[in-house]
Scaffold this motif. Structure first.
Motif, mmCIF file in Angstrom:
data_model
loop_
_atom_site.group_PDB
_atom_site.id
_atom_site.type_symbol
_atom_site.label_atom_id
_atom_site.label_comp_id
_atom_site.label_asym_id
_atom_site.label_seq_id
_atom_site.Cartn_x
_atom_site.Cartn_y
_atom_site.Cartn_z
ATOM 1 N N ILE A 1 13.292 -100.973 -16.453
ATOM 2 C CA ILE A 1 12.498 -100.027 -15.664
ATOM 3 C C ILE A 1 13.339 -98.852 -15.184
ATOM 4 O O ILE A 1 12.875 -97.715 -15.158
ATOM 5 C CB ILE A 1 11.821 -100.750 -14.466
ATOM 6 N N THR A 2 14.611 -99.111 -14.838
ATOM 7 C CA THR A 2 15.431 -98.029 -14.283
ATOM 8 C C THR A 2 16.170 -97.239 -15.366
ATOM 9 O O THR A 2 16.902 -96.313 -15.051
ATOM 10 C CB THR A 2 16.473 -98.591 -13.285
ATOM 11 N N TYR A 3 15.945 -97.591 -16.633
ATOM 12 C CA TYR A 3 16.718 -96.938 -17.705
ATOM 13 C C TYR A 3 16.489 -95.426 -17.754
ATOM 14 O O TYR A 3 17.389 -94.668 -18.098
ATOM 15 C CB TYR A 3 16.381 -97.559 -19.065
ATOM 16 N N GLY A 4 15.294 -94.989 -17.405
ATOM 17 C CA GLY A 4 15.007 -93.554 -17.470
ATOM 18 C C GLY A 4 15.401 -92.799 -16.209
ATOM 19 O O GLY A 4 15.169 -91.600 -16.110
ATOM 20 N N LEU A 5 15.982 -93.507 -15.229
ATOM 21 C CA LEU A 5 16.308 -92.857 -13.947
ATOM 22 C C LEU A 5 17.774 -92.437 -13.924
ATOM 23 O O LEU A 5 18.526 -92.764 -13.023
ATOM 24 C CB LEU A 5 16.017 -93.826 -12.784
ATOM 25 N N LYS A 6 18.156 -91.682 -14.925
ATOM 26 C CA LYS A 6 19.540 -91.243 -15.065
ATOM 27 C C LYS A 6 19.898 -90.311 -13.910
ATOM 28 O O LYS A 6 19.110 -89.474 -13.505
ATOM 29 C CB LYS A 6 19.645 -90.514 -16.396
ATOM 30 N N GLY A 7 21.098 -90.480 -13.399
ATOM 31 C CA GLY A 7 21.598 -89.544 -12.398
ATOM 32 C C GLY A 7 21.067 -89.773 -10.992
ATOM 33 O O GLY A 7 21.317 -88.979 -10.108
ATOM 34 N N ARG A 8 20.330 -90.873 -10.781
ATOM 35 C CA ARG A 8 19.886 -91.148 -9.406
ATOM 36 C C ARG A 8 20.796 -92.215 -8.805
ATOM 37 O O ARG A 8 21.413 -92.987 -9.520
ATOM 38 C CB ARG A 8 18.439 -91.640 -9.405
ATOM 39 N N THR A 9 20.832 -92.250 -7.479
ATOM 40 C CA THR A 9 21.691 -93.244 -6.827
ATOM 41 C C THR A 9 21.086 -94.629 -7.009
ATOM 42 O O THR A 9 19.900 -94.773 -7.290
ATOM 43 C CB THR A 9 21.803 -92.966 -5.316
ATOM 44 N N ASP A 10 21.941 -95.650 -6.836
ATOM 45 C CA ASP A 10 21.476 -97.031 -6.985
ATOM 46 C C ASP A 10 20.335 -97.334 -6.013
ATOM 47 O O ASP A 10 19.400 -98.046 -6.348
ATOM 48 C CB ASP A 10 22.637 -98.012 -6.756
ATOM 49 N N GLN A 11 20.439 -96.761 -4.812
ATOM 50 C CA GLN A 11 19.389 -96.980 -3.801
ATOM 51 C C GLN A 11 18.049 -96.432 -4.276
ATOM 52 O O GLN A 11 17.028 -97.096 -4.188
ATOM 53 C CB GLN A 11 19.774 -96.265 -2.509
ATOM 54 N N GLU A 12 18.107 -95.195 -4.780
ATOM 55 C CA GLU A 12 16.884 -94.563 -5.285
ATOM 56 C C GLU A 12 16.298 -95.362 -6.435
ATOM 57 O O GLU A 12 15.089 -95.571 -6.508
ATOM 58 C CB GLU A 12 17.194 -93.148 -5.776
ATOM 59 N N LYS A 13 17.174 -95.804 -7.356
ATOM 60 C CA LYS A 13 16.715 -96.594 -8.500
ATOM 61 C C LYS A 13 16.005 -97.858 -8.020
ATOM 62 O O LYS A 13 14.933 -98.200 -8.488
ATOM 63 C CB LYS A 13 17.906 -96.987 -9.382
ATOM 64 N N GLU A 14 16.629 -98.536 -7.066
ATOM 65 C CA GLU A 14 16.075 -99.784 -6.534
ATOM 66 C C GLU A 14 14.705 -99.521 -5.905
ATOM 67 O O GLU A 14 13.734 -100.236 -6.146
ATOM 68 C CB GLU A 14 17.060 -100.344 -5.486
ATOM 69 N N ARG A 15 14.616 -98.418 -5.123
ATOM 70 C CA ARG A 15 13.369 -98.094 -4.438
ATOM 71 C C ARG A 15 12.262 -97.797 -5.452
ATOM 72 O O ARG A 15 11.155 -98.306 -5.371
ATOM 73 C CB ARG A 15 13.593 -96.875 -3.531
ATOM 74 N N ARG A 16 12.613 -96.989 -6.468
ATOM 75 C CA ARG A 16 11.644 -96.617 -7.494
ATOM 76 C C ARG A 16 11.188 -97.848 -8.283
ATOM 77 O O ARG A 16 10.013 -97.985 -8.619
ATOM 78 C CB ARG A 16 12.292 -95.585 -8.430
ATOM 79 N N MET A 17 12.148 -98.743 -8.569
ATOM 80 C CA MET A 17 11.797 -99.942 -9.325
ATOM 81 C C MET A 17 10.798 -100.803 -8.528
ATOM 82 O O MET A 17 9.810 -101.276 -9.072
ATOM 83 C CB MET A 17 13.050 -100.761 -9.632
ATOM 84 N N ARG A 18 11.069 -100.942 -7.210
ATOM 85 C CA ARG A 18 10.144 -101.710 -6.345
ATOM 86 C C ARG A 18 8.745 -101.093 -6.379
ATOM 87 O O ARG A 18 7.747 -101.793 -6.460
ATOM 88 C CB ARG A 18 10.644 -101.741 -4.894
ATOM 89 N N GLU A 19 8.711 -99.753 -6.294
ATOM 90 C CA GLU A 19 7.410 -99.055 -6.340
ATOM 91 C C GLU A 19 6.653 -99.394 -7.612
ATOM 92 O O GLU A 19 5.456 -99.686 -7.600
ATOM 93 C CB GLU A 19 7.637 -97.539 -6.330
ATOM 94 N N MET A 20 7.381 -99.354 -8.732
ATOM 95 C CA MET A 20 6.759 -99.603 -10.040
ATOM 96 C C MET A 20 6.292 -101.057 -10.142
ATOM 97 O O MET A 20 5.213 -101.340 -10.651
ATOM 98 C CB MET A 20 7.757 -99.302 -11.170
#
Lengths: 372, 222
Positions: free
Chosen positions: A108-127
């Motif tokens: 899920i986070t593979y396309g979130l290049k260049g974002r912080t780990d926190q942002e990735k985690e938050r976005r993944m939870r949303e998804m």
């Protein structure tokens, strides 16, 4: 906003292109849509997948222009051809194409290049929440069911916040119940994100229930674009009609004049049929069709046959049980034409139909489709 | 006796490891290009890479001598520029081992890379990843079993290399006498004790490297 697609893509056999021969297949597509759920509907090999691949930049058209949300993805004249990486889109393939060596979280986070780990985690939870797959983040694709894989593939495509979502027959390998649930989810997601969603299917039920707009494909070209009601109840030509489930299509109607102010008379073989008003030259030959559910079988004991337009005598050739309804093949007595009627189980029971029995069938003038 | 055993073992490992390292890097690159790119003359690259697998090693060796010798096409340029003579050095043996083992790597790895579903790469592109990132994090990891198999085969081929090595590096004691060549010369010279020792070491080495590789590959899920 929305999407504007107008392109040509030619396919050649072997070295035909170098030899200057004609292409073996051409996809020539043009349609427009807003931020809505667009179903690309047509048989396999009619150019639906090519359309998605050209929009995604995985294939290069030979000419035309593709614009999504005001961004030009491809333009033959100005030589714009953004690589797939620069087109903000989510693409879900038929076989899900999850990365087998990564867990759900990494997928899920593979396309979130260049974002912080926190942002990735938050976005993944949303998804995970959006697709109702919380708790699956540590699983590998091989440990997921078909429906779960499909949801993860959707989550992965949506995570970067794309401008458009492309879905290539995403539900074809899923069972009915999972399909129905995911259809509802896709509809909700489209409403929530308010982006164009292009959805490929060859399943008429899926096209009808899902679409805000249907784009009908046949042999590489768009035949008709419209709401599901327009496409299914007022098909423009025989190709659309066939796809839309008009089983009874004939090419032998000859215009024989007007009946009163608002109806027309056609001769089709030995049948004389009355249709809604239409202006044609006398003796002009056209195709006509009628949906199976619009052909009724009359009950001589109850129905006053003379009150019905277009009633003919025939014989029941076969009965196929569809479960919720029955398909009755009726041979007309006048000519040897066979028409298919779809009746409810209850109606069949009342008529006491059996193979070989005589019957009277009828269809209303307004239900007859004429393809000029 | 000890030197007669240890030096061939040492030089064989040195040559084979060096050759395998180059094979691993260049071979993977060539395999990726052959599997994923269309270009004019692709068939020629394929033929040139595969040829040493079909030719007798002495022929390959002879061609390398013609190419790398002091008067050879590449050898002359190298000598004029740097004064380095390549023939009859362990480096020449590395080149010979590389050339004869490359086809095994390329054939195996190309097949493995071709077998990776292209749609996975397309998904990565639509998710904003370029081709290099996609190759490094999607394609090659998914083809790693085949790539490793290719490297192991190439290493084994390099350890067993005889003909081409003899042509380009000779059999200079203490410099280029590899295991395979030492076994032959010990046998020729009637020194069966030395031949036996070297053979046992070579067989054991092969068995161990195969066992380790199999265990490693089996521990990979994908």
């Amino acid at each position: 906003m929305g999407i504007k697609v107008d392109f040509r893509k030619r396919f050649y056999k072997g070295n035909d292109r170098k030899k200057g021969k004609e292409p073996s297949f051409t996809v020539d597509v043009s349609f427009e849509a807003g931020n809505e759920l667009v179903v690309l509907f047509g048989q396999s090999g009619s150019g639906k997948t090519t359309t998605l691949r050209c929009i995604a930049g995985l294939e290069k058209p030979n000419g035309g222009k593709i614009t999504v949300n005001g961004t030009v993805y491809f333009d033959c004249h100005t030589r714009i051809d953004l690589p797939p990486q620069k087109r903000s889109l989510g693409y879900v393939f038929q076989n899900y194409a999850l990365f087998p060596h990564m867990d759900v979280k990494k997928n899920i986070t593979y396309g979130l290049k260049g974002r912080t780990d926190q942002e990735k985690e938050r976005r993944m939870r949303e998804m995970l929440r959006l697709l109702h797959i919380e708790g699956l983040e540590d699983h590998y694709p091989s440990q997921l069911s078909g429906g779960q894989k499909q949801r993860v593939a959707l989550a992965r495509a949506l995570a970067p916040g794309p401008d458009i979502l492309l879905l290539d027959e995403p539900f074809s390998a899923l069972d009915m119940i999972v399909r129905m649930k995911l259809r509802e989810r896709i509809k909700l997601i489209q409403k929530e994100l308010n982006i164009p969603v292009l959805f490929i299917t060859h399943n008429p039920v899926e096209a009808f229930t899902l679409a805000d707009r249907v784009v009908v494909y046949h042999e590489g070209t768009v035949q008709q674009t419209g709401t599901p009601e327009e496409v299914f109840y007022h098909p423009k030509n025989i190709h659309v009609a066939e796809l839309a489930g008009v089983t009874n299509i004939f090419d032998d109607a000859v215009f024989a004049g007007h009946v009163g102010k608002d109806r027309a008379l056609f001769k089709a073989g030995e049948l004389e049929i009355i249709t809604r008003h239409i202006d044609l030259r006398t003796d002009e030959r056209v195709s006509w069709g009628i949906r199976p559910e619009n052909i009724t079988l009359l009950n001589p004991d109850k129905d006053n046959i003379e009150l019905y337009e277009n009633h003919f005598n025939g014989k029941v050739m076969s009965i196929v049980n569809k479960g919720t309804s029955k398909l009755i093949a009726v041979g007309s007595n006048n000519d040897r034409r066979v028409l298919v009627s779809e009746l409810s189980n209850k109606a069949c029971e009342e008529l006491n139909l059996f193979q070989g029995c005589s019957c009277t069938f009828s269809f209303a003038s307004r239900d007859i489709l004429i393809f000029v | 006796m000890l030197d007669q055993v240890w030096f061939p073992l040492y030089i064989t490992l040195k040559i084979s490891l060096a050759s395998s390292l180059i094979v691993a890097i260049l071979g993977t690159l060539i395999s990726y290009i052959l599997a994923r790119r269309e270009f004019v003359g692709k068939w020629l690259v394929d033929v040139l890479v595969t040829l040493p697998m079909i030719l007798p090693p002495t022929v390959t060796g002879y061609m390398l001598v013609v190419l790398l010798g002091k008067n050879g096409i590449l050898g002359k340029v190298l000598f004029d520029l740097t004064g380095i003579r390549l023939l009859f050095t362990w480096q020449a043996a590395v080149i010979a081992a590389f050339v004869v083992s490359l086809p095994l790597m390329v054939k195996t790895a190309t097949a493995a890379i071709e077998a990776v579903d292209r749609e996975l790469e397309y998904v990565a592109y639509t998710l904003g990843r370029n081709e290099l990132e996609t190759a490094l994090f999607i394609t090659l990891p998914l083809a790693k079993k085949g790539i490793l198999a290719g490297i192991v085969l190439s290493f084994a081929r390099a350890v067993g290399e005889f003909g081409a090595t003899l042509m380009v590096a000779g059999n200079i004691p203490g410099r280029t006498n590899t295991m395979a060549i030492s076994i032959y010369s010990a046998f020729q010279g009637g020194n069966s004790e030395l031949a036996n020792t070297l053979v046992i070491i070579l067989v054991l080495m092969s068995l161990i490297s195969m066992a380790v590789t199999t265990k490693l590959v089996n521990s990979w899920k994908i």
